[in-house]
Write a protein that holds these residues in place. Structure first.
Motif, PDB file in Angstrom:
ATOM      1  N   GLN A   8       7.366  18.912 -18.812  1.00 48.45           N
ATOM      2  CA  GLN A   8       7.476  18.954 -17.356  1.00 48.45           C
ATOM      3  C   GLN A   8       7.593  17.525 -16.854  1.00 48.45           C
ATOM      4  O   GLN A   8       7.186  16.602 -17.542  1.00 48.45           O
ATOM      5  CB  GLN A   8       6.254  19.626 -16.746  1.00 48.45           C
ATOM      6  N   PRO A   9       8.141  17.321 -15.677  1.00 53.48           N
ATOM      7  CA  PRO A   9       8.271  15.960 -15.162  1.00 53.48           C
ATOM      8  C   PRO A   9       6.916  15.366 -14.769  1.00 53.48           C
ATOM      9  O   PRO A   9       6.010  16.087 -14.349  1.00 53.48           O
ATOM     10  CB  PRO A   9       9.174  16.116 -13.930  1.00 53.48           C
ATOM     11  N   GLU A  10       6.802  14.061 -14.906  1.00 56.44           N
ATOM     12  CA  GLU A  10       5.641  13.352 -14.378  1.00 56.44           C
ATOM     13  C   GLU A  10       5.743  13.387 -12.860  1.00 56.44           C
ATOM     14  O   GLU A  10       6.812  13.621 -12.292  1.00 56.44           O
ATOM     15  CB  GLU A  10       5.642  11.903 -14.872  1.00 56.44           C
ATOM     16  N   ARG A  11       4.649  13.114 -12.177  1.00 58.12           N
ATOM     17  CA  ARG A  11       4.642  13.175 -10.710  1.00 58.12           C
ATOM     18  C   ARG A  11       5.777  12.349 -10.101  1.00 58.12           C
ATOM     19  O   ARG A  11       6.484  12.815  -9.218  1.00 58.12           O
ATOM     20  CB  ARG A  11       3.313  12.706 -10.149  1.00 58.12           C
ATOM     21  N   ASP A  12       5.967  11.122 -10.576  1.00 54.73           N
ATOM     22  CA  ASP A  12       6.985  10.252  -9.961  1.00 54.73           C
ATOM     23  C   ASP A  12       8.416  10.650 -10.315  1.00 54.73           C
ATOM     24  O   ASP A  12       9.362  10.091  -9.776  1.00 54.73           O
ATOM     25  CB  ASP A  12       6.727   8.787 -10.310  1.00 54.73           C
ATOM     26  N   GLU A  13       8.571  11.634 -11.182  1.00 57.72           N
ATOM     27  CA  GLU A  13       9.904  12.125 -11.542  1.00 57.72           C
ATOM     28  C   GLU A  13      10.304  13.382 -10.757  1.00 57.72           C
ATOM     29  O   GLU A  13      11.441  13.836 -10.855  1.00 57.72           O
ATOM     30  CB  GLU A  13       9.961  12.453 -13.040  1.00 57.72           C
ATOM     31  N   ARG A  64       8.964  25.022 -13.699  1.00 57.37           N
ATOM     32  CA  ARG A  64       8.283  23.975 -14.467  1.00 57.37           C
ATOM     33  C   ARG A  64       9.125  22.710 -14.527  1.00 57.37           C
ATOM     34  O   ARG A  64       8.635  21.606 -14.292  1.00 57.37           O
ATOM     35  CB  ARG A  64       7.974  24.476 -15.879  1.00 57.37           C
ATOM     36  N   GLY A  67       9.051  20.680 -11.486  1.00 57.60           N
ATOM     37  CA  GLY A  67       7.764  20.065 -11.175  1.00 57.60           C
ATOM     38  C   GLY A  67       6.905  20.880 -10.231  1.00 57.60           C
ATOM     39  O   GLY A  67       5.897  20.402  -9.739  1.00 57.60           O
ATOM     40  N   SER A  70       2.949  23.818 -13.687  1.00 55.55           N
ATOM     41  CA  SER A  70       2.634  23.288 -15.003  1.00 55.55           C
ATOM     42  C   SER A  70       2.304  24.481 -15.889  1.00 55.55           C
ATOM     43  O   SER A  70       1.647  25.420 -15.439  1.00 55.55           O
ATOM     44  CB  SER A  70       1.428  22.354 -14.901  1.00 55.55           C
ATOM     45  N   HIS A  72       0.860  25.645 -19.804  1.00 54.97           N
ATOM     46  CA  HIS A  72       0.300  25.276 -21.103  1.00 54.97           C
ATOM     47  C   HIS A  72       0.012  26.544 -21.899  1.00 54.97           C
ATOM     48  O   HIS A  72      -0.121  27.626 -21.331  1.00 54.97           O
ATOM     49  CB  HIS A  72      -0.968  24.424 -20.946  1.00 54.97           C
ATOM     50  N   ARG A  83       1.375  23.058  -9.173  1.00 50.69           N
ATOM     51  CA  ARG A  83       1.099  21.617  -9.108  1.00 50.69           C
ATOM     52  C   ARG A  83       0.912  21.191  -7.646  1.00 50.69           C
ATOM     53  O   ARG A  83       1.574  20.306  -7.128  1.00 50.69           O
ATOM     54  CB  ARG A  83       2.223  20.839  -9.777  1.00 50.69           C
ATOM     55  N   ASP A  86       0.143  17.384  -6.872  1.00 47.95           N
ATOM     56  CA  ASP A  86       1.318  16.524  -7.033  1.00 47.95           C
ATOM     57  C   ASP A  86       2.312  16.731  -5.893  1.00 47.95           C
ATOM     58  O   ASP A  86       2.832  15.765  -5.330  1.00 47.95           O
ATOM     59  CB  ASP A  86       2.021  16.792  -8.368  1.00 47.95           C
TER      60      ASP A  86
END
Length: 103
Positions: A8-13, A64, A67, A70, A72, A83, A86
């Motif tokens: 999944q992308p990071e927050r800043d992505e 996902r 973003g 999430s 798992h 999320r 975020d």
């Protein structure tokens, strides 16, 4: 069995265009609303949807990868979480507005 977070992308992505596109589909919006009601997460198969399992998996992947959620693994189960933190940090009020919109 170990827990594994799916890609999944990071927050800043996270990009607003991807988030809005993902949320613009009714089935995906239903998934997001179900996750919003369950902050601890939901096993993917527990959300009642009028689609096949493969279509459900496709919609969850789109959310996902945008973003919005999430996912798992927990043994053989896939648990999805919204999320919210975020999205609120990046786009204040966006998720609240979408979730409060008339269905």
């Amino acid at each position: 069995m170990a827990t594994k977070v799916l890609p999944q992308p990071e927050r800043d992505e996270i990009r607003v265009e991807s988030v809005l596109q993902a949320l613009g589909e009714p089935v995906r919006l239903t998934i997001v609303r179900a996750l919003a009601d369950n902050p601890a997460g939901v096993c993917c198969g527990e959300i009642e949807l009028p689609v096949t399992a493969s279509t459900r998996a496709h919609h969850l992947r789109i959310l996902r990868e945008a973003g919005v959620l999430s996912t798992h693994t927990d043994g053989t189960r896939r648990i999805s979480l919204l999320r919210r933190e975020d999205l609120e940090a990046l786009y204040p009020g966006l998720l609240t507005g979408i979730l409060s919109a008339k269905q």
